[in-house]
Structure formats: C-alpha cells, structure tokens
Design a protein around this motif. Sequence first.
Motif, PDB file in Angstrom:
ATOM      1  N   ALA A  12      66.378   4.149  32.087  1.00 20.07           N
ATOM      2  CA  ALA A  12      65.837   4.230  33.452  1.00 20.07           C
ATOM      3  C   ALA A  12      65.726   2.845  34.067  1.00 20.07           C
ATOM      4  O   ALA A  12      66.014   2.645  35.255  1.00 20.07           O
ATOM      5  CB  ALA A  12      64.476   4.912  33.435  1.00 20.07           C
ATOM      6  N   LEU A  13      65.310   1.862  33.254  1.00 20.75           N
ATOM      7  CA  LEU A  13      65.220   0.482  33.729  1.00 20.75           C
ATOM      8  C   LEU A  13      66.606  -0.038  34.102  1.00 20.75           C
ATOM      9  O   LEU A  13      66.781  -0.690  35.139  1.00 20.75           O
ATOM     10  CB  LEU A  13      64.597  -0.391  32.636  1.00 20.75           C
ATOM     11  N   LYS A  14      67.595   0.236  33.270  1.00 22.72           N
ATOM     12  CA  LYS A  14      68.967  -0.211  33.517  1.00 22.72           C
ATOM     13  C   LYS A  14      69.525   0.407  34.795  1.00 22.72           C
ATOM     14  O   LYS A  14      70.224  -0.253  35.569  1.00 22.72           O
ATOM     15  CB  LYS A  14      69.845   0.166  32.324  1.00 22.72           C
ATOM     16  N   ALA A  15      69.190   1.679  35.044  1.00 24.64           N
ATOM     17  CA  ALA A  15      69.669   2.372  36.246  1.00 24.64           C
ATOM     18  C   ALA A  15      68.806   2.099  37.466  1.00 24.64           C
ATOM     19  O   ALA A  15      69.156   2.508  38.577  1.00 24.64           O
ATOM     20  CB  ALA A  15      69.713   3.873  35.985  1.00 24.64           C
ATOM     21  N   LYS A  16      67.667   1.418  37.249  1.00 26.37           N
ATOM     22  CA  LYS A  16      66.681   1.191  38.323  1.00 26.37           C
ATOM     23  C   LYS A  16      66.323   2.519  38.993  1.00 26.37           C
ATOM     24  O   LYS A  16      66.284   2.639  40.220  1.00 26.37           O
ATOM     25  CB  LYS A  16      67.193   0.169  39.339  1.00 26.37           C
ATOM     26  N   ASP A  17      66.066   3.526  38.160  1.00 24.56           N
ATOM     27  CA  ASP A  17      65.835   4.900  38.605  1.00 24.56           C
ATOM     28  C   ASP A  17      64.434   5.030  39.206  1.00 24.56           C
ATOM     29  O   ASP A  17      63.428   4.935  38.500  1.00 24.56           O
ATOM     30  CB  ASP A  17      66.000   5.848  37.426  1.00 24.56           C
ATOM     31  N   ALA A  18      64.372   5.254  40.514  1.00 24.35           N
ATOM     32  CA  ALA A  18      63.081   5.314  41.219  1.00 24.35           C
ATOM     33  C   ALA A  18      62.228   6.493  40.779  1.00 24.35           C
ATOM     34  O   ALA A  18      61.017   6.500  40.996  1.00 24.35           O
ATOM     35  CB  ALA A  18      63.321   5.384  42.728  1.00 24.35           C
ATOM     36  N   ARG A  19      62.838   7.500  40.134  1.00 23.29           N
ATOM     37  CA  ARG A  19      62.048   8.638  39.679  1.00 23.29           C
ATOM     38  C   ARG A  19      61.051   8.241  38.597  1.00 23.29           C
ATOM     39  O   ARG A  19      60.072   8.938  38.361  1.00 23.29           O
ATOM     40  CB  ARG A  19      62.972   9.736  39.143  1.00 23.29           C
ATOM     41  N   ILE A  38      62.100  -0.276  38.747  1.00 20.25           N
ATOM     42  CA  ILE A  38      63.036  -0.459  39.859  1.00 20.25           C
ATOM     43  C   ILE A  38      63.279  -1.934  40.170  1.00 20.25           C
ATOM     44  O   ILE A  38      63.956  -2.257  41.161  1.00 20.25           O
ATOM     45  CB  ILE A  38      62.512   0.236  41.138  1.00 20.25           C
ATOM     46  N   CYS A  39      62.761  -2.840  39.346  1.00 17.89           N
ATOM     47  CA  CYS A  39      62.856  -4.269  39.647  1.00 17.89           C
ATOM     48  C   CYS A  39      64.318  -4.721  39.757  1.00 17.89           C
ATOM     49  O   CYS A  39      65.176  -4.332  38.953  1.00 17.89           O
ATOM     50  CB  CYS A  39      62.149  -5.082  38.566  1.00 17.89           C
ATOM     51  N   ARG A  40      64.595  -5.577  40.756  1.00 16.00           N
ATOM     52  CA  ARG A  40      65.970  -6.043  41.003  1.00 16.00           C
ATOM     53  C   ARG A  40      66.317  -7.286  40.181  1.00 16.00           C
ATOM     54  O   ARG A  40      67.427  -7.812  40.291  1.00 16.00           O
ATOM     55  CB  ARG A  40      66.150  -6.367  42.492  1.00 16.00           C
ATOM     56  N   ALA A  41      65.388  -7.768  39.385  1.00 13.98           N
ATOM     57  CA  ALA A  41      65.670  -8.938  38.558  1.00 13.98           C
ATOM     58  C   ALA A  41      66.729  -8.607  37.511  1.00 13.98           C
ATOM     59  O   ALA A  41      67.029  -7.438  37.236  1.00 13.98           O
ATOM     60  CB  ALA A  41      64.390  -9.409  37.873  1.00 13.98           C
ATOM     61  N   PRO A  65      52.041 -10.004  36.379  1.00 18.07           N
ATOM     62  CA  PRO A  65      52.867  -9.150  37.243  1.00 18.07           C
ATOM     63  C   PRO A  65      54.031  -9.892  37.889  1.00 18.07           C
ATOM     64  O   PRO A  65      53.910 -11.058  38.274  1.00 18.07           O
ATOM     65  CB  PRO A  65      51.883  -8.640  38.296  1.00 18.07           C
ATOM     66  N   CYS A  66      55.130  -9.203  38.019  1.00 12.83           N
ATOM     67  CA  CYS A  66      56.334  -9.749  38.650  1.00 12.83           C
ATOM     68  C   CYS A  66      56.092  -9.960  40.142  1.00 12.83           C
ATOM     69  O   CYS A  66      55.539  -9.092  40.825  1.00 12.83           O
ATOM     70  CB  CYS A  66      57.496  -8.790  38.429  1.00 12.83           C
ATOM     71  N   LEU A  67      56.506 -11.098  40.661  1.00 10.05           N
ATOM     72  CA  LEU A  67      56.352 -11.384  42.089  1.00 10.05           C
ATOM     73  C   LEU A  67      57.468 -10.751  42.908  1.00 10.05           C
ATOM     74  O   LEU A  67      57.390 -10.724  44.134  1.00 10.05           O
ATOM     75  CB  LEU A  67      56.343 -12.900  42.322  1.00 10.05           C
ATOM     76  N   LEU A  68      58.502 -10.233  42.236  1.00  9.99           N
ATOM     77  CA  LEU A  68      59.624  -9.623  42.946  1.00  9.99           C
ATOM     78  C   LEU A  68      59.393  -8.127  43.187  1.00  9.99           C
ATOM     79  O   LEU A  68      59.450  -7.659  44.320  1.00  9.99           O
ATOM     80  CB  LEU A  68      60.914  -9.840  42.154  1.00  9.99           C
ATOM     81  N   CYS A  69      59.105  -7.378  42.112  1.00  5.35           N
ATOM     82  CA  CYS A  69      58.935  -5.923  42.276  1.00  5.35           C
ATOM     83  C   CYS A  69      57.496  -5.526  42.579  1.00  5.35           C
ATOM     84  O   CYS A  69      57.236  -4.396  42.985  1.00  5.35           O
ATOM     85  CB  CYS A  69      59.443  -5.174  41.054  1.00  5.35           C
ATOM     86  N   ARG A  73      52.315  -2.259  43.976  1.00  3.45           N
ATOM     87  CA  ARG A  73      52.822  -1.277  44.936  1.00  3.45           C
ATOM     88  C   ARG A  73      53.349  -0.011  44.262  1.00  3.45           C
ATOM     89  O   ARG A  73      53.800   0.908  44.938  1.00  3.45           O
ATOM     90  CB  ARG A  73      53.952  -1.890  45.766  1.00  3.45           C
ATOM     91  N   ALA A  74      53.317   0.045  42.950  1.00  2.00           N
ATOM     92  CA  ALA A  74      53.862   1.200  42.245  1.00  2.00           C
ATOM     93  C   ALA A  74      53.067   2.451  42.582  1.00  2.00           C
ATOM     94  O   ALA A  74      51.833   2.415  42.661  1.00  2.00           O
ATOM     95  CB  ALA A  74      53.838   0.961  40.740  1.00  2.00           C
ATOM     96  N   PRO A  75      53.746   3.579  42.790  1.00  2.00           N
ATOM     97  CA  PRO A  75      53.025   4.828  43.050  1.00  2.00           C
ATOM     98  C   PRO A  75      52.288   5.290  41.814  1.00  2.00           C
ATOM     99  O   PRO A  75      52.635   4.908  40.689  1.00  2.00           O
ATOM    100  CB  PRO A  75      54.143   5.817  43.438  1.00  2.00           C
ATOM    101  N   GLY A  76      51.253   6.113  42.007  1.00  3.37           N
ATOM    102  CA  GLY A  76      50.500   6.637  40.875  1.00  3.37           C
ATOM    103  C   GLY A  76      51.191   7.823  40.247  1.00  3.37           C
ATOM    104  O   GLY A  76      52.348   8.109  40.515  1.00  3.37           O
TER     105      GLY A  76
END
Length: 487
Positions: A12-19, A38-41, A65-69, A73-76
């Motif tokens: 999921a991390l590799k695919a940046k899967d928002a689900r 979903i991080c773009r790093a 925490p990452c300053l990029l992603c 802001r992550a949903p619950g």
Amino acid sequence: MARDEERIWYAALKAKDARFDGHFFVGVASTGIYCRPICRAKLPKPENCTFYTTAAAAEQAGFRPCLLCRPERAPGTAPVDASVALVHRAKVLLEENCGSGLSLDQIADHLGCTGRHMRRVFSAAYHVTPVQYLQTCRLLLAKNLLTDTDLSVIDVAMAAGFGSLRRFNDLFKSQYRLAPTALRRQSSSAKSRDNAIVLALGYRPPYQWRQMLDFLAQRAIPGVETIIDGAYLRTVHLVGSEQQHVYGWVRVGHRPENNVLTVTVDSSLLPVLTQLLARIRHLFDLFCDPHAVYEVLGAMNAIRPDLCTLGTRLPGCFDPFEMAVRAVLGQQITVKAARTLAARLVATHGAPVATGIAGLTHAFPSPQHVITLDGPIDGHLGPLGITGARARTILELARAMAREEIDFTFGAEPEREMKKLLAIAGIGPWTAQYIAMRGMGWPDAFPETDFGVKKALAPRSAKEISALAETWRPWRSYATVNLWNSL
C-alpha cells in the motif's frame, strides 16, 4: 505484527494507496521520520520500515512527523460494528478534548468506566497509553497551527491544550527535535488572514462533495446555516473548558486536489478549537473508508444503475440537539416544511451572533434555553406552528440533554441510546433511527418506514425492503443516503 500484514502495508505504501490513509503509519529508520502511506517522498527500503496503527505509537518509538505528508492531516478510522467499542469512544473523546484540559478520569467517567480500566484497554488496543495518545493529539494540532496560521506560539500552545508555553516548547523540541519557531520558519504554506484561522482536514478519496452540499442545503436552517460559492457556512455556539460560552462562525470548503476539506474558523472560537474540529469531522464523515463501504453496497447497482455512488458520505451533525429537534420537526411533513418551522424557532429563540456573513445571524437555541422558558412549552412554540405534541417532545429532549441522560454524541452506543429515545413520548422508530444515524454517526441505522426509502425501492413491500437491507449491513446508513440521493 504478522509478516503478511507488513507485506500488505508495504504494498500500500509503494502504491501510495489512499484507501489505507489513516489506517497505519510507517516509521523509516534511515530518516527517523514517520509518514502516511500516501507520502510522496522516495520509497524507503522494506528493511527500514516499521508499521504502526497510530501516530502516537510511531512517536513513542522515537519517530518525528514528516513535514511533507503531514500526519496531522490523516483521516481517522470509523467504527464498523453497531455497538462502538469503549476503546474507540475513548479515542474520539481524547481527540475532541485534547485542548480542553479535561482529565483522563473525567473522560473515563463519561464513558462509564474507571480510569484504570480505560488505560488498560486503550494500551492493549493502540500500544500507547491514553496520556501518550493525548500528547500526540496536542502536538499534531500545534504543528498544524504553526504551519498553516499566523497565530502566536503562545496562542498555539493554549489552543492545543498545553498548560504553559514552557511545557509546550520542551515537549515539542523533545519529540520533534525542532523548536516551534524553527518549524514556522521552514513552512512555506499560505497563512490564515483576516482574523480567521484556516486549517485542513484530510479524508480518504473519493468524496462526493456536491452530494453532501446538496443534502445539507436542502435541510439548512435559515439564520444558522448557508451554502455560499460551493462551501458550507454556519454559526457556532460551544461551551469552553471553564464553562464560558463562545460564539462565532465556521466555513468548510473542498480542495479535491489535496483530498482535504478546508476549515476557516472565526478567531473567537480558538478556545474551543478541538471541539469544533471534532464536530466538523463528524458532520462531514471524515472517518469513512469509501471503498470498504462500496465493497458491500456496490451490489445496489444491480437494482438500478448508479443507485450507489462510490464516495457517498453519511451526513452527520454539528449540534446533536439541533439535529434531534430538526428530526422531530420533520416527522410526517416535507423537508421544506420542517425547515420553515426550524427557521421560526431560531428567529424567536436563537441566540444572536454577529458574523458579518449574509444569512448567518443566530445560533440554534440550546437545551438550557428551552427548559428555562416560563410557562407551558406549547405557549412558546405553538405560535410558531409547532404542534403541542411536538413541542412537548422537544422539551423532553432538552431535559434529557441538559441532564446528560441520553448520549447523542458520535461514538455513543446506538442500541442503548435508541431505547432511551423511544421512551420519550413523540419519538418513534423513524426518529430514533434518524438521530442514531446522523447524531451518533451509526453506520448501520435503517429507517425502513421512511417515505424516501420506500419510494426509491418501489414497488417492493416492507418485508422485501427489510430483507434486502439485511444484505447491506453494516453500512445501511450509507445505503439509506444513497437511496435518498437517487430521488
């Protein structure tokens, strides 16, 4: 953690899967940072990744925490079963009250358990203590405010629930290895302006924003709510930690390219910011995993093409009493007629709020206001066109809320609370299901006697509709919204 689960999460991390956003966080050993899936790093190597179910667990393991992603802001995550677990309710209350100064024992008392029991089950479920989770909630809110607003550092510290600026600075530096002022200098984000605070709340895409706005617009109470230029605006009345009454306004817009809702908050609401954000998350159903819902409800499209739409959200509520009264007023009459009655109630008994925004003039009357009206309630509400029976039901609802006899809030145990609702004269199954659906955020409510539900599924009999709805568990509330939207 099981190796198979780690493999799925890395995929999921590799695919940046928002689900998967909000379901887990990844700590990267080579950088000391934790990220959202979903991080773009640049993708870290598998051997450098450790996965955590909460941001708090990642921070307790020493990651920042990452300053990029931006993990804040992550949903619950949404409760799936009908009876919400104690640990989830504790999590919701901790998030909502992280800035209020409410103690853990007070939260445990609200949940009907001891502080020791809450700490035990919370630690078992999330691998961090409630204190550690609360600390992370406060730090992430502070980070959000430092990055996106021009609030002073001391205002940020107070809004996030820290008792002193010194404690905030020490904890921020300890956890993030960065001074609050240094983080602000690094940020290039656009800042809040014009005496307002602008923040962003993430969601899992897709999000049917137009559907949500249309639903709210049809039911918007004049004076309290309005839709302007594709955004939802309303007045706000909340009670702070020191029992002070705070009034203001809020605007909620949509930024689909970032999968966030933008929340513009009147600066007067800063003392109740965490309460406000929790209510916005509930109102706009930001805990939802739309793909999980659609996996079950997609079969509705066999009944009629496009009957179920991926990304449909369950409209919650901002003020439980306001929504419950609105449900009573809507019994056996049209949405438009109920809206008219609610508008008269607000104009006569609502608290005036100076917003400077056309259409926003009053806050909805509080339960305390209703129960302190002199004389029979019929004499106050009857002239507005509200029948005596409904007026008395509204009074009983106000008494129950003022005495905290019924828990209308998001995450309450719906079956237990609906039994209490049904004991009030004038509240039947439809009203109780509707309040559970929107007030408590129960995903499996189903008002089977609803006119719109029967119309959308015509010519099926009541027995056939009930049998069909069984296949939609545990997402019958979402099925109901899809049926309403189809009309």
